[in-house]
Design an enzyme around this catalytic site. Structure first.
Site, short mmCIF file in Angstrom:
data_model
loop_
_atom_site.label_atom_id
_atom_site.label_comp_id
_atom_site.label_asym_id
_atom_site.label_seq_id
_atom_site.Cartn_x
_atom_site.Cartn_y
_atom_site.Cartn_z
CE LYS A 179 -3.99 -2.14 0.12
NZ LYS A 179 -3.67 -3.49 -0.36
C1 LIG Z 1 -9.77 -2.66 -1.78
C2 LIG Z 1 -9.23 -3.45 -0.63
N1 LIG Z 1 -10.05 -3.78 0.38
C3 LIG Z 1 -9.62 -4.46 1.46
C4 LIG Z 1 -8.30 -4.86 1.58
C5 LIG Z 1 -7.89 -5.68 2.75
O1 LIG Z 1 -6.78 -5.16 3.42
P1 LIG Z 1 -5.74 -6.16 4.18
O2 LIG Z 1 -4.99 -6.89 3.12
O3 LIG Z 1 -4.88 -5.21 4.95
O4 LIG Z 1 -6.54 -7.04 5.04
C6 LIG Z 1 -7.41 -4.53 0.57
C7 LIG Z 1 -5.98 -4.86 0.66
O5 LIG Z 1 -5.38 -5.70 0.15
C8 LIG Z 1 -7.88 -3.83 -0.57
O6 LIG Z 1 -7.07 -3.52 -1.59
#
Ligand SMILES: Cc1ncc(COP(=O)(O)O)c(C=O)c1O
Length: 357
Positions: A179
């Site tokens: 990110k």
């Molecule tokens: C659009 C979106 N929603 C939710 C997530 C979930 O985040 P995490 O991977 O930190 O659980 C991500 C990340 O990969 C994402 O890109």
């Protein structure tokens, strides 16, 4: 090899982690609090609540708004699976609405037709670093008395007419290593609503308001101080990182040919979590192979829309979302991260133009 993503970890993050390790305060402690305060300020909201991931941020946010069995939440089928999965975790039902051809984000003009008496919330996903068209989304939410939960997991510092992602409703961010900023793993919930912020804190910590008194079913979705120390150091660099991504995107916009490039509508700040282009006519796989041969990393976000993933098909999902399906077949992302050198950017342009121009 030019990698598709690169976490930018410097001396500040390393020093901050060592300080935490030396302090003996490893779990959710003062660094988490400091990170929450700084993150809230970045989003221009009153409260931020740190969690263990973007997925748990979404899950907690839904529960804090009392969304559960019998409720429907409208979202996009063209996203990372966690957006929709968080709705399933809460016991509610994701209802998909197709995306806009140009922005890849949910098409606000199609939302109203999907609203039913069971609809409780709208979950716009600000994909690739570009915010959704929030004015009609907020207007629909007000007209139908719906909650807005922004999946801002890819949109740290993005803006819509001067207002930050995460400040239109309850915002949820991911701090995964790819990110725009990272805490290794981590998530953040943002809100102006004191009661929602408190509910999020309680749900994150086993439903506990008073030590070892549990009023409701919660989870261990805490962030550690080690992760918060990394996140806090990264947050100081977010503007610099975002400006570097935006500058890289300008370079691509100016020099790439033969592909459909990302659009930034008037009044938006796109923070280019991904630089996603479209190659029509079934040529994508050949272009990806050509880039691989020249050691240029790429990513296909996302090759299968959520409603066509097996886990959703098995739950009875079908439906016709032609733009999401077309995007899944035609798009791919180029490296855009702040660590790219000018030579790297030029190589990418030359190779893409040879393959597509
Ligand atoms: C659009 C979106 N929603 C939710 C997530 C979930 O985040 P995490 O991977 O930190 O659980 C991500 C990340 O990969 C994402 O890109």
């Amino acid at each position: 090899m030019i990698s598709i993503a690169k976490p930018m970890i410097g001396e500040e993050e390393k020093k901050a982690v060592l300080e935490v390790l030396d302090s003996g305060m490893l779990a959710q402690g003062p660094k988490v609090k400091a990170f929450e305060e700084a993150f809230a300020e970045m989003c221009d909201v009153r409260y931020a609540v740190a969690t263990s991931s973007g997925t748990t941020a979404l899950h907690v946010a839904l529960l804090a708004h009392s969304i559960g069995p019998g409720d429907e939440v409208i979202t996009t089928p063209f996203t990372f699976i966690a957006s929709a999965n968080s709705i399933l975790y809460a016991g509610a039902r994701p209802v998909f609405v197709d995306i806009d051809l140009v922005t890849f984000n949910i098409d606000p003009a199609q939302i109203e037709a999907a609203i039913t008496p069971r609809t409780k919330a709208l979950m716009p996903v600000h994909l690739f670093g570009l915010m959704c068209d929030m004015a009609p989304i907020v207007a629909l939410a007000q007209a139908h008395n719906l909650i807005v939960i922004e999946d801002a997991c890819q949109a740290h510092g993005a803006e819509y007419h001067g207002k930050r992602a995460g400040s239109f409703g309850t915002g949820c961010f991911s701090l995964y290593p790819t990110k725009n900023i990272t805490s290794a793993e981590g998530g953040m919930i943002t809100t102006d609503d004191e009661e929602i912020a408190e509910r999020c804190r309680v749900i994150r910590q086993h439903g506990m308001r008073r030590r070892y008194y549990h009023d409701e079913l919660g989870f261990n979705f805490r962030m550690t101080d080690v992760h918060a120390a990394i996140g806090l150091a990264q947050l100081q660099k977010l503007e610099r990182f975002n400006e570097a991504r935006i500058a890289n995107a300008h370079f691509f916009n100016e020099h790439l040919a033969g592909v459909t490039k990302p659009i930034v509508p008037e009044g938006y700040r796109h923070v280019f979590h991904q630089y996603t282009i479209r190659v029509a006519g079934g040529r994508r796989d050949a272009v990806l192979e050509g880039l691989r041969e020249k050691e240029i990393g790429t990513g296909v976000y996302y090759p299968v829309p959520v409603h066509q993933q097996r886990v959703y098909v098995e739950r009875g999902y079908e439906g016709n979302f032609p733009e999401a399906e077309r995007a899944a077949a035609e798009v791919f992302s180029l490296p855009i991260h702040p660590a790219l050198s000018s030579a790297g950017l030029e190589t990418i342009v030359v190779v893409v133009n040879e393959l597509c121009g």
